[in-house]
Design a protein around this motif. Structure first.
Motif, PDB file in Angstrom:
ATOM      1  N   ALA A 125       0.835  -1.201   0.000  1.00 47.27           N
ATOM      2  CA  ALA A 125       0.000   0.000   0.000  1.00 47.27           C
ATOM      3  C   ALA A 125       0.871   1.253   0.000  1.00 47.27           C
ATOM      4  CB  ALA A 125      -0.927  -0.008   1.205  1.00 47.27           C
ATOM      5  N   LYS A 126       2.023   1.174   0.689  1.00 47.13           N
ATOM      6  CA  LYS A 126       2.944   2.315   0.720  1.00 47.13           C
ATOM      7  C   LYS A 126       3.534   2.557  -0.663  1.00 47.13           C
ATOM      8  CE  LYS A 126       4.872   5.595   3.099  1.00 47.13           C
ATOM      9  NZ  LYS A 126       4.039   6.646   3.717  1.00 47.13           N
ATOM     10  N   ILE A 127       3.857   1.482  -1.380  1.00 48.32           N
ATOM     11  CA  ILE A 127       4.361   1.629  -2.746  1.00 48.32           C
ATOM     12  C   ILE A 127       3.300   2.278  -3.622  1.00 48.32           C
ATOM     13  CG2 ILE A 127       5.170   0.384  -4.791  1.00 48.32           C
ATOM     14  CD1 ILE A 127       6.264  -1.765  -2.916  1.00 48.32           C
ATOM     15  N   CYS A 128       2.058   1.803  -3.497  1.00 49.14           N
ATOM     16  CA  CYS A 128       0.958   2.380  -4.284  1.00 49.14           C
ATOM     17  C   CYS A 128       0.809   3.871  -3.990  1.00 49.14           C
ATOM     18  CB  CYS A 128      -0.350   1.660  -3.970  1.00 49.14           C
ATOM     19  SG  CYS A 128      -0.426  -0.053  -4.571  1.00 49.14           S
ATOM     20  N   GLU A 129       0.950   4.231  -2.721  1.00 49.25           N
ATOM     21  CA  GLU A 129       0.849   5.638  -2.338  1.00 49.25           C
ATOM     22  C   GLU A 129       1.944   6.459  -3.000  1.00 49.25           C
ATOM     23  OE1 GLU A 129       2.073   8.042   1.617  1.00 49.25           O
ATOM     24  OE2 GLU A 129       0.602   6.439   1.955  1.00 49.25           O
ATOM     25  N   ARG A 130       3.162   5.947  -3.002  1.00 48.52           N
ATOM     26  CA  ARG A 130       4.278   6.668  -3.610  1.00 48.52           C
ATOM     27  C   ARG A 130       4.079   6.850  -5.118  1.00 48.52           C
ATOM     28  NH1 ARG A 130       7.972   9.386  -0.655  1.00 48.52           N
ATOM     29  NH2 ARG A 130       9.248   9.254  -2.545  1.00 48.52           N
ATOM     30  N   ILE A 131       3.592   5.796  -5.776  1.00 43.53           N
ATOM     31  CA  ILE A 131       3.406   5.858  -7.227  1.00 43.53           C
ATOM     32  C   ILE A 131       2.185   6.701  -7.589  1.00 43.53           C
ATOM     33  CG2 ILE A 131       3.007   4.473  -9.311  1.00 43.53           C
ATOM     34  CD1 ILE A 131       4.432   2.171  -7.966  1.00 43.53           C
ATOM     35  N   GLY A 132       1.214   6.744  -6.691  1.00 41.41           N
ATOM     36  CA  GLY A 132      -0.002   7.496  -6.951  1.00 41.41           C
ATOM     37  C   GLY A 132      -1.135   6.639  -7.476  1.00 41.41           C
ATOM     38  N   LEU A 133      -1.204   5.396  -7.032  1.00 41.32           N
ATOM     39  CA  LEU A 133      -2.264   4.498  -7.492  1.00 41.32           C
ATOM     40  C   LEU A 133      -3.521   4.671  -6.651  1.00 41.32           C
ATOM     41  CD1 LEU A 133      -0.274   1.175  -8.133  1.00 41.32           C
ATOM     42  CD2 LEU A 133      -0.738   3.063  -9.718  1.00 41.32           C
ATOM     43  N   LYS A 134      -4.667   4.592  -7.308  1.00 40.44           N
ATOM     44  CA  LYS A 134      -5.961   4.715  -6.648  1.00 40.44           C
ATOM     45  C   LYS A 134      -6.724   3.391  -6.809  1.00 40.44           C
ATOM     46  CE  LYS A 134      -4.977   9.102  -6.151  1.00 40.44           C
ATOM     47  NZ  LYS A 134      -4.540   9.641  -4.852  1.00 40.44           N
ATOM     48  N   ASN A 135      -7.831   3.277  -6.071  1.00 38.92           N
ATOM     49  CA  ASN A 135      -8.702   2.099  -6.159  1.00 38.92           C
ATOM     50  C   ASN A 135      -7.895   0.808  -5.965  1.00 38.92           C
ATOM     51  OD1 ASN A 135     -10.875   3.843  -6.869  1.00 38.92           O
ATOM     52  ND2 ASN A 135     -10.164   3.812  -8.997  1.00 38.92           N
ATOM     53  N   ILE A 136      -7.034   0.798  -4.956  1.00 36.61           N
ATOM     54  CA  ILE A 136      -6.128  -0.333  -4.779  1.00 36.61           C
ATOM     55  C   ILE A 136      -6.826  -1.513  -4.096  1.00 36.61           C
ATOM     56  CG2 ILE A 136      -4.078   1.133  -4.741  1.00 36.61           C
ATOM     57  CD1 ILE A 136      -4.029   0.872  -1.704  1.00 36.61           C
ATOM     58  N   GLN A 137      -6.367  -2.689  -4.422  1.00 39.48           N
ATOM     59  CA  GLN A 137      -6.857  -3.915  -3.796  1.00 39.48           C
ATOM     60  C   GLN A 137      -5.747  -4.955  -3.796  1.00 39.48           C
ATOM     61  OE1 GLN A 137     -10.220  -5.081  -6.150  1.00 39.48           O
ATOM     62  NE2 GLN A 137      -9.043  -5.369  -8.015  1.00 39.48           N
ATOM     63  N   VAL A 138      -5.875  -5.965  -2.953  1.00 45.58           N
ATOM     64  CA  VAL A 138      -4.869  -7.022  -2.868  1.00 45.58           C
ATOM     65  C   VAL A 138      -4.829  -7.788  -4.186  1.00 45.58           C
ATOM     66  CG1 VAL A 138      -4.217  -9.152  -1.682  1.00 45.58           C
ATOM     67  CG2 VAL A 138      -5.110  -7.218  -0.367  1.00 45.58           C
ATOM     68  N   LEU A 139      -3.626  -8.014  -4.692  1.00 45.13           N
ATOM     69  CA  LEU A 139      -3.463  -8.686  -5.980  1.00 45.13           C
ATOM     70  C   LEU A 139      -3.759 -10.172  -5.895  1.00 45.13           C
ATOM     71  CD1 LEU A 139      -2.520  -8.659  -8.952  1.00 45.13           C
ATOM     72  CD2 LEU A 139      -0.161  -8.902  -8.119  1.00 45.13           C
ATOM     73  N   SER A 140      -3.244 -10.844  -4.870  1.00 45.23           N
ATOM     74  CA  SER A 140      -3.432 -12.288  -4.721  1.00 45.23           C
ATOM     75  C   SER A 140      -3.887 -12.592  -3.294  1.00 45.23           C
ATOM     76  CB  SER A 140      -2.123 -13.032  -5.039  1.00 45.23           C
ATOM     77  OG  SER A 140      -2.281 -14.426  -4.896  1.00 45.23           O
ATOM     78  N   PRO A 141      -5.199 -12.489  -3.025  1.00 41.20           N
ATOM     79  CA  PRO A 141      -5.705 -12.736  -1.671  1.00 41.20           C
ATOM     80  C   PRO A 141      -5.445 -14.173  -1.229  1.00 41.20           C
ATOM     81  CG  PRO A 141      -7.360 -11.668  -3.058  1.00 41.20           C
ATOM     82  CD  PRO A 141      -6.271 -12.134  -3.969  1.00 41.20           C
ATOM     83  N   LYS A 142      -5.207 -14.341   0.067  1.00 44.68           N
ATOM     84  CA  LYS A 142      -4.957 -15.672   0.620  1.00 44.68           C
ATOM     85  C   LYS A 142      -6.265 -16.316   1.074  1.00 44.68           C
ATOM     86  CE  LYS A 142      -0.214 -14.895   2.197  1.00 44.68           C
ATOM     87  NZ  LYS A 142       0.367 -15.902   1.302  1.00 44.68           N
ATOM     88  N   SER A 143      -6.313 -17.637   0.984  1.00 47.31           N
ATOM     89  CA  SER A 143      -7.470 -18.394   1.450  1.00 47.31           C
ATOM     90  C   SER A 143      -7.125 -19.114   2.746  1.00 47.31           C
ATOM     91  CB  SER A 143      -7.914 -19.403   0.388  1.00 47.31           C
ATOM     92  OG  SER A 143      -6.872 -20.323   0.111  1.00 47.31           O
ATOM     93  N   GLN A 144      -8.121 -19.741   3.345  1.00 46.65           N
ATOM     94  CA  GLN A 144      -7.994 -20.513   4.588  1.00 46.65           C
ATOM     95  C   GLN A 144      -7.542 -19.649   5.769  1.00 46.65           C
ATOM     96  OE1 GLN A 144      -5.460 -23.902   3.624  1.00 46.65           O
ATOM     97  NE2 GLN A 144      -7.238 -25.055   2.935  1.00 46.65           N
TER      98      GLN A 144
END
Length: 364
Positions: A111-130
């Motif tokens: 999330a910190k990387i996204c903030e630095r780059i300026g990304l919006k509408n962020i979500q987890v790329l590969s959510p974990k199960s179990q």
């Protein structure tokens, strides 16, 4: 403040239950009950960082990367790992690590990387199960609301941006109290039927013990019946990498220059430019080659990560722009994240950002 107060706060941000199996996060050296005189936040707890902590009168070092990954059979100072541990212990400096558990959190490293780059509408790329549990219990009608509330107050029933979530249905429970029993309702030796409510709640893995404790404390029965099931459902807020969108699409070269500036990296290794515009971007701090398929499947035009090997660049196969910005560079702003989190909770506490550059890679 004692050290345990500080580490408990960090583990609310990133519970140790969510670190990877190979990791070694948590308290590596020190006494949880020791008084904290000051904390130094760093990326790597090297010998130079311990020296800096000594100079700045900090007896706690909070690091992202573990100085010890596997067990040490001997500590004789023969390498930098053992020398660092020896120096920390001799100077009564605690080392606390918050690594892949922070990587895997929605508001963590990526999330910190996204903030630095300026990304919006962020979500987890590969959510974990179990990582989610379904807890089911049964309570008399008169006590059902108290039981439900106690479990939710302990952390059950959280789904996305909603809390206090549960499902309740009516039914009839039966039991017969044996010799020595002290039943809340019914008589020993007689079959009893009780109109009850079935209560179902979702529980995150790291909250399971607290929720069960709350259930047992408030439930009126002498013996409480409950079931816990591990779910295959993905946890939308916990997993690897993140994906988001730029406010305005950029040409690939403009995006790389933007990336170089915002992430303050001296070098970006990347795949060939294809001429496509970049709007959707996937990121993974540290070594992220294992997420390439997920990055492509997310519809991203670019994937920002590090530690790519020569042959792995071929795997992009023209489907996505790979940008390797360096391991240290991708995670260097994690220090700022931790500093902010601690300062907000303990505004008068002496916390410092390490000034030691621990990047082992240099550029000519």
């Amino acid at each position: 403040m004692i050290l345990r107060d500080l580490t408990n706060h960090l583990e609310q941000l990133a519970p140790l239950a969510y670190q990877e199996s190979y990791d070694n996060a948590g308290l590596l050296t020190g006494d949880p009950m020791q008084e904290v005189t000051g904390a130094l936040v760093c990326l790597d707890s090297t010998e130079d960082v311990i020296d800096e902590a000594i100079r700045r009168k900090c007896n706690v070092v909070i690091a992202h990367h573990p100085i010890v990954f596997s067990g040490l059979k001997k500590i004789t100072g023969k390498n930098y790992i053992e020398r660092t541990v020896i120096k920390a212990i001799r100077n009564h400096i605690a080392i606390y690590v918050i690594h892949t558990n922070l990587d895997n959190m929605q508001h963590g490293v990526n999330a910190k990387i996204c903030e630095r780059i300026g990304l919006k509408n962020i979500q987890v790329l590969s959510p974990k199960s179990q990582l989610l549990r379904k807890l089911i219990t049964f309570a008399p009608h008169a006590n059902a609301e108290a039981v439900r509330k106690a479990m939710c107050d302990a952390g059950a029933g959280i789904i996305g941006n909603y809390d206090q979530c549960s499902y309740q249905s009516d039914g009839t429970g039966t039991f017969r109290a044996g010799p020595g029993a002290n039943p809340f309702v019914g008589k020993p030796g007689e079959l009893h039927r009780e109109e009850e409510q079935r209560i179902e709640v979702l529980v995150e893995a790291h909250r399971e013990k607290a929720v069960v404790k709350a259930l047992l404390e408030v439930h009126p029965y002498e013996v409480v019946a409950y079931d816990i099931y591990t779910l295959e459902n993905e946890h939308p807020a916990i997993g690897s990498g993140m994906v988001g969108e730029l406010d305005t699409e950029l040409g690939e070269l403009d995006f790389l220059n933007h990336l170089k500036k915002t992430m303050q990296t001296g070098c970006i290794r990347h795949t060939a430019l294809s001429g496509r515009k970049v709007k959707r971007v996937a990121v993974c701090g540290g070594a992220g080659s294992f997420l390439l398929k997920e990055a492509i499947a997310s519809g991203s035009e670019a994937f920002v990560t590090s530690d790519y090997k020569y042959h792995q660049f071929f795997d992009a196969d023209g489907k996505i722009l790979l940008a390797d910005i360096g391991h240290y560079e991708s995670e260097q702003f994690t220090k700022d994240l931790l500093f902010q989190v601690i300062r907000e909770k303990f505004p008068t506490f002496a916390i410092h950002l390490s000034e030691t550059n621990t990047n082992p890679v240099n550029y000519l």
